[in-house]
Scaffold this motif. Structure first.
Motif, short mmCIF file in Angstrom:
data_model
loop_
_atom_site.label_atom_id
_atom_site.label_comp_id
_atom_site.label_asym_id
_atom_site.label_seq_id
_atom_site.Cartn_x
_atom_site.Cartn_y
_atom_site.Cartn_z
N TRP A 1 -2.00 7.66 -3.07
CA TRP A 1 -2.58 7.53 -1.89
C TRP A 1 -4.06 7.17 -2.05
CZ3 TRP A 1 -7.10 10.39 -0.84
CH2 TRP A 1 -7.66 10.64 0.49
N GLU A 2 -4.85 7.64 -3.26
CA GLU A 2 -6.05 7.31 -3.68
C GLU A 2 -6.32 5.77 -4.01
OE1 GLU A 2 -3.92 9.44 -6.93
OE2 GLU A 2 -4.48 9.66 -4.76
N ARG A 3 -5.32 5.15 -4.38
CA ARG A 3 -5.44 3.72 -4.68
C ARG A 3 -5.09 2.64 -3.34
NH1 ARG A 3 -2.20 1.74 -9.32
NH2 ARG A 3 -3.88 0.17 -9.37
N ARG A 4 -4.72 3.21 -2.42
CA ARG A 4 -4.46 2.09 -1.13
C ARG A 4 -5.85 1.94 -0.56
NH1 ARG A 4 -0.20 6.33 1.91
NH2 ARG A 4 1.12 6.45 -0.01
N ASP A 5 -6.07 0.74 0.21
CA ASP A 5 -7.03 0.25 0.61
C ASP A 5 -7.26 0.96 2.07
OD1 ASP A 5 -6.48 -1.96 -1.13
OD2 ASP A 5 -5.28 -3.28 0.59
N HIS A 6 -8.60 0.85 2.17
CA HIS A 6 -9.15 1.80 3.33
C HIS A 6 -8.86 0.71 4.66
CE1 HIS A 6 -10.94 4.44 0.88
NE2 HIS A 6 -12.23 3.91 0.45
N ASN B 1 0.88 -1.09 -0.03
CA ASN B 1 -0.06 0.00 -0.02
C ASN B 1 0.90 1.33 0.03
OD1 ASN B 1 -3.24 -0.09 0.34
ND2 ASN B 1 -2.50 -1.73 1.18
N GLU C 1 -9.41 6.51 5.36
CA GLU C 1 -9.35 6.40 4.11
C GLU C 1 -8.04 6.08 3.50
OE1 GLU C 1 -13.46 8.77 2.45
OE2 GLU C 1 -11.58 9.74 2.60
N HIS C 2 -7.91 5.06 2.76
CA HIS C 2 -6.54 4.65 2.30
C HIS C 2 -5.40 4.74 3.16
CE1 HIS C 2 -8.88 5.67 -1.68
NE2 HIS C 2 -9.36 6.81 -1.24
N ARG D 1 0.79 9.27 4.35
CA ARG D 1 -0.34 8.62 3.59
C ARG D 1 -0.66 9.69 2.60
NH1 ARG D 1 -1.11 4.62 6.92
NH2 ARG D 1 -1.39 5.19 9.30
#
Length: 647
Positions: free
Chosen positions: A560-565, A555, A586-587, A646
């Motif tokens: 950042w916007e493609r990482r898991d929640h 991750n 978020e992310h 993050r």
């Protein structure tokens, strides 16, 4: 020829009668005039003196004081401050532009103020006052009052304006007020006359909007004598109306500030709920904003800063945001299977690291697999394959029914804006909404809180409270209205086998307190405050076969916007549950790494009533925790720049 004497006598009598009638009529008319003159000169002298001086009587609406909002301990969250302003009435002013030119010599008015006022007076009805300037100093207001005879139609006023003394902490809960707009009026069939008062404020979001009818109050009236120049001569009568009612929330101001500080620098949400009463003690969304900016009219630059921020500070993630709940949903699938009798607590499933079905391979998070897993171990170690298997046996409709029983896929009735319903999907839902049949892969994805399943942090907190307490408790945000306590909504125990609930609770306790548990690093070592929980990680992207073959990206190596929640749900103490907490980052990556530490700190703060005690943390973490606590941007400390870890 002489007339006979008889004829002369008849004629004289007729003339005398006519004279008497005419004289009587004249006398009556004169008497009526005299009576009317007496009435006008004596009984109605004041009235006609006013008319003679070109005075008139005006009826004005008096805006009521808006109800106040407090936290559960009586700390003010929303107050009313005095606001000095100047208004103008086009009907009384005549040449508005000329009057404004005179007014500019007395108080500072910009070209924009004048242009706005001229446009507003043309748009409004002639007798409706228009605000020229507000938030004036007492000195400016005094100068206007002294020069009022030379300023027809101009009126100095002292009103009330909303303020939020705790700033950004309650922005998403309480919301904010703002002047009535044409859009607001267009939504009403029969708008309250109050809404025509210049700069009258109504709730725009949050509790302010949802409880507008309670907070607004009823208008009063004032009869005033005004001369031809528009100057108020005197007040003839006054009815103060009725102030709005005060509201006490269930939120704890100190806890709310701590949670906001603990999430500073993250795009995150957290909800803290009392297990027995349903009281929401903290409802936080990060980042936040200062609601006072909206009350005073936010600048274009400030608004753009909020809307351009990728962390979405204006969005209320705690109740409006919906996320795939990931592995925090596994308790739902486990209970659905146990209640349906398709699996027992000790029945095992073999996990080789994946499940092949319908021509697809569904992977477990642990590439090499977990081996034999029963329900307890599958929750502790968060094995995915166990849930793939049992979900196929129980079916999606029973899983979704269990989700709604626990509060997911239900719009909870609290007075906040845009409270989300989430989604507990069924076969019929997919057919209706998407025009497609349900497939086995949909059930497998839903079993671990992925696919179509969506839940808000509020719903996850409700789910956790119901699991911990065993009742169908509902969330409550308003504790009292004008001192009258509001209803606690719980109808009784959940219609579930108590033995199954105990099995799930034991597993959640082991998640945080056994070495193989995914939440072990975030455990609480003080036995009196021991925590039970469940971590979750929800994917926001598909991992391709090629990516798995060459190794899935970590991750932290992704944008950042493609990482898991990251998610974590928890309750404490384990032996007598009092508080349930849900956290979504978020992310943030893994739930055990990013969300669990926040949940632990929040639980310690609410149980301790102050900063979490260092003794409750594992000894190896205490120095780090102490440093973290020193750097928290609590209300009495200046905030530090957000972390870029993050970003």
């Amino acid at each position: 020829m002489r007339r006979p004497v008889k004829d002369n006598d008849d004629s004289a009598r007729k003339i005398s009668r006519r004279a008497l009638v005419l004289g009587g009529a004249q006398l009556g008319f004169a008497g009526l005039l005299a009576w009317q003159m007496r009435k006008m000169q004596i009984e109605e002298a004041d009235k006609f003196r006013l008319l003679a001086e070109e005075n008139r009587i005006n009826l004005r609406l008096l805006p009521p004081a808006r109800g106040l909002i407090f936290d559960r301990n009586g700390v003010p969250i929303a107050e009313n401050d005095q606001n000095y302003r100047v208004v103008i009435v086009r009907e009384d002013a005549g040449d508005v532009a000329a009057v404004l030119d005179q007014l500019r010599k007395i108080i500072p008015l910009s070209d924009e103020d004048v242009a706005r006022t001229l446009a507003e007076t043309k748009r409004r009805v002639r007798f409706v006052p228009v605000t020229v300037a507000d938030r004036l100093t007492w000195e400016d207001l005094s100068r206007v009052a002294v020069n009022a005879p030379a300023l027809p139609g101009v009126r100095p006023e002292v009103g009330l304006s909303r303020s939020y003394p705790l700033g950004s902490d309650f922005a998403h809960v309480v919301g904010y007020v703002g002047p009535v707009s044409d859009y607001d009026l267009s939504k009403l069939d029969n708008p309250d006359p109050l809404l025509q008062i210049p700069e009258f404020q109504i709730g725009k979001s949050g509790v302010e909007a949802r409880m507008e009818g309670v907070l607004r109050g009823r208008a009063g009236t004032s009869q005033i004598e005004v001369n031809a120049a528009g100057r108020v001569m005197r007040e003839l009568s006054r009815d103060e109306g009725l102030s709005g009612r005060n509201i006490q929330l269930t939120i704890d101001e100190g806890l709310q500030n701590y949670v906001q500080a603990r999430m500073f620098g993250e795009s995150a949400a957290c909800v803290v709920m009392e297990v027995e009463t349903g009281d929401l003690k903290a409802v936080c969304s990060s980042p936040t904003f200062d609601p006072n900016l909206f009350v005073r009219g936010i600048s274009v630059a400030d608004y753009r800063m909020l809307t351009d921020n990728k962390y979405r500070p204006l969005a209320n993630k705690s109740v409006q945001g919906v996320y795939p709940p990931g592995s925090t949903f596994k308790m739902v699938t486990a209970l659905a299977a146990l209640e349906a009798g398709v699996v027992g607590p000790e029945d095992t499933v073999w996990c080789p690291g994946y499940l092949s079905t319908a021509g697809r391979r569904f992977h477990c998070w642990k590439r090499g697999g977990h081996g034999h897993m029963n329900m307890h171990d599958s929750l502790v170690q968060s094995c995915d394959v166990y849930y793939y298997e049992v979900a196929q046996k129980v079916g999606i409709d029973k899983i979704s029914a269990m989700a709604r029983k626990l509060g997911i896929g239900v719009r909870h009735d609290i007075p906040m804006s845009a409270v989300a319903e989430g989604l507990a999907p069924t076969q019929s839902w997919k057919q209706t909404r998407r025009g497609e049949g349900w497939v086995i892969g949909d059930t497998i994805n839903a079993s671990i809180g992925q696919g179509f399943v969506l839940a808000s942090p509020l719903q996850l907190a409700v789910m956790t409270a119901r699991l911990a307490g065993g009742t169908d408790i509902a969330p409550r945000l308003v504790r009292a209205v004008d001192g009258v306590p509001q209803e606690i909504r719980v109808t009784g125990a959940l219609d579930l086998n108590p033995a199954h609930l105990r099995a799930v609770r034991r597993a959640m306790t082991a998640v945080s307190n056994t070495r193989r548990g995914t939440g072990y690093r975030s455990r609480i070592v003080d036995d009196t405050m021991q925590m039970a929980g469940k971590s979750g990680t929800s994917q926001v992207r598909n991992i391709t076969t090629a990516e798995r073959a060459r190794g899935v990206f970590r991750n932290e190596d992704l944008p950042w916007e493609r990482r898991d929640h990251a998610l974590f749900v928890s309750y404490a103490p384990t032996d007598r549950p009092q508080y349930a907490v849900s956290v979504v980052v978020e992310h943030g990556g893994g739930g055990s790494a990013a969300a669990a530490p926040v949940a632990r700190d929040v639980l310690l703060r609410v149980m301790n009533g102050a900063l979490p005690p260092l003794e409750a943390y594992p000894a190896s973490q205490r120095d780090m925790i102490e440093e973290q606590q020193r750097e928290l941007p609590l209300r009495d400390r200046a905030p530090k720049p957000p972390s870029s870890s993050r970003a």
